[in-house]
Design a protein around this motif. Structure first.
Motif, short mmCIF file in Angstrom:
data_model
loop_
_atom_site.label_atom_id
_atom_site.label_comp_id
_atom_site.label_asym_id
_atom_site.label_seq_id
_atom_site.Cartn_x
_atom_site.Cartn_y
_atom_site.Cartn_z
N ALA A 152 -0.62 14.29 -2.65
CA ALA A 152 -0.90 13.71 -2.16
C ALA A 152 -2.44 13.61 -1.46
O ALA A 152 -2.84 12.25 -1.51
N THR A 162 0.63 -1.16 0.42
CA THR A 162 -0.15 -0.13 -0.04
C THR A 162 1.13 1.01 0.34
O THR A 162 0.38 2.27 -0.77
N GLU A 188 1.35 4.50 -3.09
CA GLU A 188 1.17 5.60 -2.92
C GLU A 188 2.38 6.39 -3.29
O GLU A 188 2.68 7.24 -4.11
N LEU A 195 -4.63 12.86 -4.12
CA LEU A 195 -5.27 10.46 -4.02
C LEU A 195 -5.79 10.25 -2.80
O LEU A 195 -5.88 9.65 -3.05
N THR A 196 -5.33 10.67 -1.82
CA THR A 196 -6.60 10.19 -0.54
C THR A 196 -7.37 10.59 -0.73
O THR A 196 -8.71 9.40 -0.10
N SER A 233 1.80 9.49 4.58
CA SER A 233 -0.08 8.88 4.17
C SER A 233 -0.70 8.59 5.21
O SER A 233 -0.56 8.16 6.36
N ALA A 287 4.07 9.25 0.79
CA ALA A 287 4.04 8.47 0.78
C ALA A 287 4.30 7.62 2.41
O ALA A 287 3.23 6.89 2.63
#
Length: 218
Positions: free
Chosen positions: A208, A67, A71, A211-212, A95, A92
């Motif tokens: 980031a 995971t 990322e 993306l989350t 994250s 990452a």
């Protein structure tokens, strides 16, 4: 891309449950029965996919690391400068999907077993080498000498480990914002207070977060 088989789905489900049980009960307290209970399945169902606890835990740890790696790759692919690649790696590693006390608990439990477990030792060695290599490559691309990049990568990787340990032990309530504040203080002393570095941090932080949010959508 084809659909996952029921067997693949069940393996992921049991591996995810194993990491959650590991985070709660530690290595010694993690049993196949507890993993089964965590998913509402039978112990026989877990054994159908994993012949023993060792294989299940190793799969769980690989899945958790995958995971993070996914990322990191996604963020580095969006980076257009060396410093953006560098911050993609940092983002990452911290994250919101992974930098949580319960995840850190599982990581600490695994680390405690590394000196006694060759499989975990190999897995952790691969993780460290990948992180170190990615950091060194990004820092070299900023114009640093190989020696400077090595030194910088070593300091940053040690800092990452220390912050994850603090998160897992929940000493002082360390959160993601605190983690980055500590990191920036060290980086300013290590690399200088560079405008391009701060710009890269701002950009990769925004990416980031995006993306989350996208990953959290149903």
């Amino acid at each position: 891309m084809g659909r996952k088989s029921i067997a693949d789905i069940r393996r992921v489900e049991f591996a995810t449950a194993a990491f959650e049980v590991l985070s709660i009960h530690g290595m010694k307290g993690t049993t196949l029965q507890r993993v089964a209970d965590h998913t509402g399945a039978s112990k026989a169902s877990v054994l159908h996919y994993f012949s023993n606890k060792q294989i299940l835990i190793e799969t769980a740890l690989r899945q958790a690391n995958a995971t993070l790696r996914k990322e990191a790759v996604a963020l580095m692919n969006l980076a257009s400068t060396p410093w953006e690649k560098f911050y993609g790696i940092l983002e990452a590693n911290f994250s919101p999907t992974t930098f949580r006390p319960e995840v850190a608990h599982g990581w600490i439990s695994m680390c405690a077993e590394v000196p006694h477990n060759p499989q975990f030792q190999r897995l952790q060695t691969v993780i460290y080498r990948r992180l170190h290599s990615n950091l060194v490559t990004a820092l070299k691309e900023t114009g640093m000498t190989p020696a400077e990049a090595e030194r910088g990568a070593n300091v940053v990787s040690l800092l990452i480990d220390g912050i994850w340990m603090r998160c897992g032990l929940q000493i002082g309530g360390l959160n993601r914002e605190d983690a980055f504040a500590h990191i920036e203080g060290v980086l300013n002393n290590l690399f200088g207070d560079l405008t391009e570095r701060h710009s890269a941090k701002t950009k990769m932080s925004a990416l980031a977060n995006a993306l989350t949010l996208n990953a959290a959508k149903p």
